[in-house]
Design an enzyme around this catalytic site. Sequence first.
Site, PDB file in Angstrom:
ATOM      1  N   LYS A 188       1.375  -1.313  -0.305  1.00 50.48           N
ATOM      2  CA  LYS A 188      -0.508  -0.090   0.370  1.00 50.48           C
ATOM      3  C   LYS A 188       0.490   1.075  -0.214  1.00 50.48           C
ATOM      4  O   LYS A 188       2.306   1.375   0.687  1.00 50.48           O
ATOM      5  CB  LYS A 188      -0.569   0.217   1.332  1.00 50.48           C
ATOM      6  CG  LYS A 188      -1.685  -1.448   1.288  1.00 50.48           C
ATOM      7  CD  LYS A 188      -3.011  -1.743  -0.386  1.00 50.48           C
ATOM      8  CE  LYS A 188      -3.720  -2.501   0.270  1.00 50.48           C
ATOM      9  NZ  LYS A 188      -3.539  -3.832  -0.346  1.00 50.48           N
TER      10      LYS A 188
HETATM   11  C1  LIG Z   1      -9.067  -3.574  -1.551  1.00 49.82           C
HETATM   12  C2  LIG Z   1      -8.906  -4.359  -1.154  1.00 49.82           C
HETATM   13  N1  LIG Z   1      -9.783  -4.736  -0.246  1.00 49.82           N
HETATM   14  C3  LIG Z   1      -8.604  -5.251   1.516  1.00 49.82           C
HETATM   15  C4  LIG Z   1      -8.054  -5.669   1.582  1.00 49.82           C
HETATM   16  C5  LIG Z   1      -7.459  -6.764   2.931  1.00 49.82           C
HETATM   17  O1  LIG Z   1      -6.326  -5.421   3.540  1.00 49.82           O
HETATM   18  P1  LIG Z   1      -5.435  -6.758   4.420  1.00 49.82           P
HETATM   19  O2  LIG Z   1      -4.410  -7.526   3.044  1.00 49.82           O
HETATM   20  O3  LIG Z   1      -4.374  -5.888   4.842  1.00 49.82           O
HETATM   21  O4  LIG Z   1      -6.084  -7.000   4.415  1.00 49.82           O
HETATM   22  C6  LIG Z   1      -6.928  -5.085   0.259  1.00 49.82           C
HETATM   23  C7  LIG Z   1      -5.961  -5.168   0.950  1.00 49.82           C
HETATM   24  O5  LIG Z   1      -5.059  -5.958   0.025  1.00 49.82           O
HETATM   25  C8  LIG Z   1      -7.098  -4.621  -1.280  1.00 49.82           C
HETATM   26  O6  LIG Z   1      -6.570  -4.226  -2.066  1.00 49.82           O
END
Ligand SMILES: Cc1ncc(COP(=O)(O)O)c(C=O)c1O
Length: 387
Positions: A188
């Site tokens: 990110k």
């Molecule tokens: C659109 C979206 N939703 C949810 C997530 C979930 O985040 P995490 O990977 O921190 O659990 C991500 C991250 O990869 C994402 O890009």
Amino acid sequence: MTASAAQAFLPFVKPNIDAAAIAEVGKVLASGWITSGPKMHAFEAALSELFGGRPVRTFANGSATMEIALRVANIGPGDEVITTPITWVATANVVITVGAKPVFVDIDPRTRNIDLDAVEAAITPRTRAIMPVYLSGLPVDMDRLYAIAKKHNLRVIEDAAQAIDSRWRGQRIGAFGDLVSFSFQANKNITSVEGGCLVMNSPEEAERAERLRLQGVIRTGMDGMDVEEPGGKFNLTDVNAAIGLSQLAQLDAITARRAELAEAYYRCAADSGLADLGIELPLPRDGELATTNWHMFQVVLPAERIEGGRTAVMEAMREQGVGTGVHYPAVHLFSYYRSLGWREGMLPHAERIGRSIVTLPMFPAMQAADVERVCATLSETCKRLFK
Ligand SMILES: Cc1ncc(COP(=O)(O)O)c(C=O)c1O
């Protein structure tokens, strides 16, 4: 070996953890308190300031953040949540985890985000929430989103995992709205290696989220402990928070650098004739209102005209030293979601884009020459592979 293959491999993403962040981690590790503590609270305070003073709590990752958001909104069995199939599968999986039903609707092929007309058409008496995703950081029409939610008395759980520092009418995503969830996963724009945060509406919601992230435990006095509602183990450690804080201090510079690289992409795409090859570029902004943080720079290939389709393009680019990614295949076509009745042909725009979208390299340490190399390699590769 071709000339470009001799160059260093260019990945599609690369974190920028600097010496200051590494030093902060060292300090936490030496401090005697390494799990959730003062750094986590400092990170939450800094995030709250970023989001105009709204209550913010951090979590172990963005998926846990969204699960907690659904629980804070009291969404569970019998409830429907309308969302997009062009997302990381976590968006839909967390709806399943809380016992509710994800209802996928098609996307707008220009923005690649959820189509708000389709959202309205999918509302039933069981609908409790809309969960939009801001793909690559581009917000949806927030005025329309919240007008629909108000009209139908729905909660909005914004999956803003990719949208830190994106804006609507100049205001940061997260600084307004209902429940807004961010991710600080390694790819990110700012990272805590893994992590996430939820922006909420009231101290009561924040207290509930705080309890749910640590088994539902309520402490009173020196030694009192109770649980009224079981939670999970979703807290962010101080080690992660120290990295997040250090990254947050660079947010303005990171967003500005990404915008410069995006501009370089548009220039080089024009020079390389990408549009003439049928390659669809991302929308630079949606009208004058939505501003992206350029989390990713994604193109849609004319995959049906290419021998071997997207796979062949990605393989050929990798051989020439350029990394690419896929964000995302359409979630409703995964085996589990098929078992719930979802099929090809139900969401045609999402299905085409899910088959044809490619993420090109985008990270602040890239140079304009890297962007030129990506566009030239993509253009040559497509021309060579056209049927
Ligand atoms: C659109 C979206 N939703 C949810 C997530 C979930 O985040 P995490 O990977 O921190 O659990 C991500 C991250 O990869 C994402 O890009």
